[in-house]
Every structure is written in C-alpha cells, then in structure tokens.
Scaffold this motif. Structure first.
Motif, short mmCIF file in Angstrom:
data_model
loop_
_atom_site.label_atom_id
_atom_site.label_comp_id
_atom_site.label_asym_id
_atom_site.label_seq_id
_atom_site.Cartn_x
_atom_site.Cartn_y
_atom_site.Cartn_z
N UNK A 171 45.93 36.36 34.60
CA UNK A 171 45.53 37.00 35.84
C UNK A 171 44.05 37.36 35.81
N UNK A 172 43.55 37.90 34.68
CA UNK A 172 42.13 38.24 34.56
C UNK A 172 41.26 37.00 34.67
N UNK A 173 41.74 35.89 34.10
CA UNK A 173 41.03 34.62 34.23
C UNK A 173 40.97 34.20 35.70
N UNK A 174 42.10 34.27 36.38
CA UNK A 174 42.16 33.88 37.80
C UNK A 174 41.20 34.71 38.64
N UNK A 175 41.18 36.01 38.40
CA UNK A 175 40.29 36.89 39.16
C UNK A 175 38.83 36.58 38.83
N UNK A 176 38.56 36.28 37.58
CA UNK A 176 37.20 35.95 37.16
C UNK A 176 36.71 34.67 37.81
N UNK A 177 37.58 33.69 37.93
CA UNK A 177 37.21 32.43 38.56
C UNK A 177 36.79 32.69 40.02
N UNK A 178 37.60 33.46 40.74
CA UNK A 178 37.26 33.76 42.13
C UNK A 178 35.93 34.50 42.24
N UNK A 179 35.76 35.50 41.39
CA UNK A 179 34.53 36.28 41.42
C UNK A 179 33.32 35.46 41.02
N UNK A 180 33.45 34.69 39.96
CA UNK A 180 32.33 33.87 39.49
C UNK A 180 31.94 32.83 40.53
#
Length: 134
Positions: free
Chosen positions: A57-66
């Motif tokens: 989930x943290x990876x998924x959120x990071x992808x969107x933010x990045x």
C-alpha cells in the motif's frame, strides 16, 4: 507591506493546495494500483500478512505521489522525501505489531494517521519548494 502580506498569503495557499494535491495523488495511486493488483490476483490481508499489505500500500501511494510530483516539475530528492513519509510509520509500528501490542488493522490506521504530519514535515522542510508554482 500589504503586497508582502498578499504575496505571503498566496504562497501559503499554494502550499496548502499542494498538500491537498499530494493527499489526492497518494489515494489515487493506492486505489488505482490496488485495482491492478486485484486484477492480477494479488490480495494481501491486513490481518493475514499486515507487513506485506502495508508495504504494498505504501508503495502504491508513493507511485501516485511521485508521478504527480514529477509531473509538476519537482526534483527527485523532494519527491523521494515525500515517498519516505509513506514508509516511515513502519519504524515504530512494525515492532509493536511483532510484539503483539497492536494488530494489523491498528497498524494500518496508525500508519495512515502518521503519514499526514510526516508529509507536512517533509513539505515544511522545503517550504520554498512547495510555495512556488511549478
């Protein structure tokens, strides 16, 4: 003096708008990639495998933010700092999970709550980065 106040107000408004954009991008990444993982048959449980579920989930959120930050013209360092805010909650929370002090759902709730002030701290650290137009 009024010019400075007006300009200062606008830059803090840009800062606040950018913060909201980051929150939206974070959730868009989380929901969009979760749909992809589900379509691929990858379903992690917060009760069964909370560490993996959280990291994905943290990876998924990071992808969107990045993606959103890079689109807006931010450099990699502030982008990665913002992504780090998604992963930092595991530092105190994973040991509490392993010791049985908290369960997987508490981990998720506490981590989500912690992300918001961590994102704000990353932005305040580079306030000029987030108060100017990109």
């Amino acid at each position: 003096m009024p010019e400075t106040t007006h300009t200062g107000g606008r830059s803090w408004l840009r800062f606040a708008v950018h913060y909201v954009e980051m929150v939206i991008a974070m959730f868009v990444g989380m929901f969009t990639l979760d749909l992809l993982w589900s379509a691929l048959g990858i379903r992690l449980s917060y009760t069964g495998e909370p560490e993996l579920a959280y990291l994905l989930m943290a990876f998924d959120m990071s992808v969107g933010m990045a993606a959103w930050m890079r689109l807006r013209g931010h450099a990699w360092v502030p982008t990665l700092e913002m992504c780090a805010a998604m992963f930092l909650p595991i530092v105190p929370l994973f040991p509490l999970l392993w010791l049985g002090v908290i369960d997987g759902m508490t981990l998720m709730v506490a981590a989500h709550v912690a992300m918001f002030p961590l994102m704000l701290a990353a932005m305040l650290r580079r306030r000029d980065e987030y108060t100017h137009h990109h």
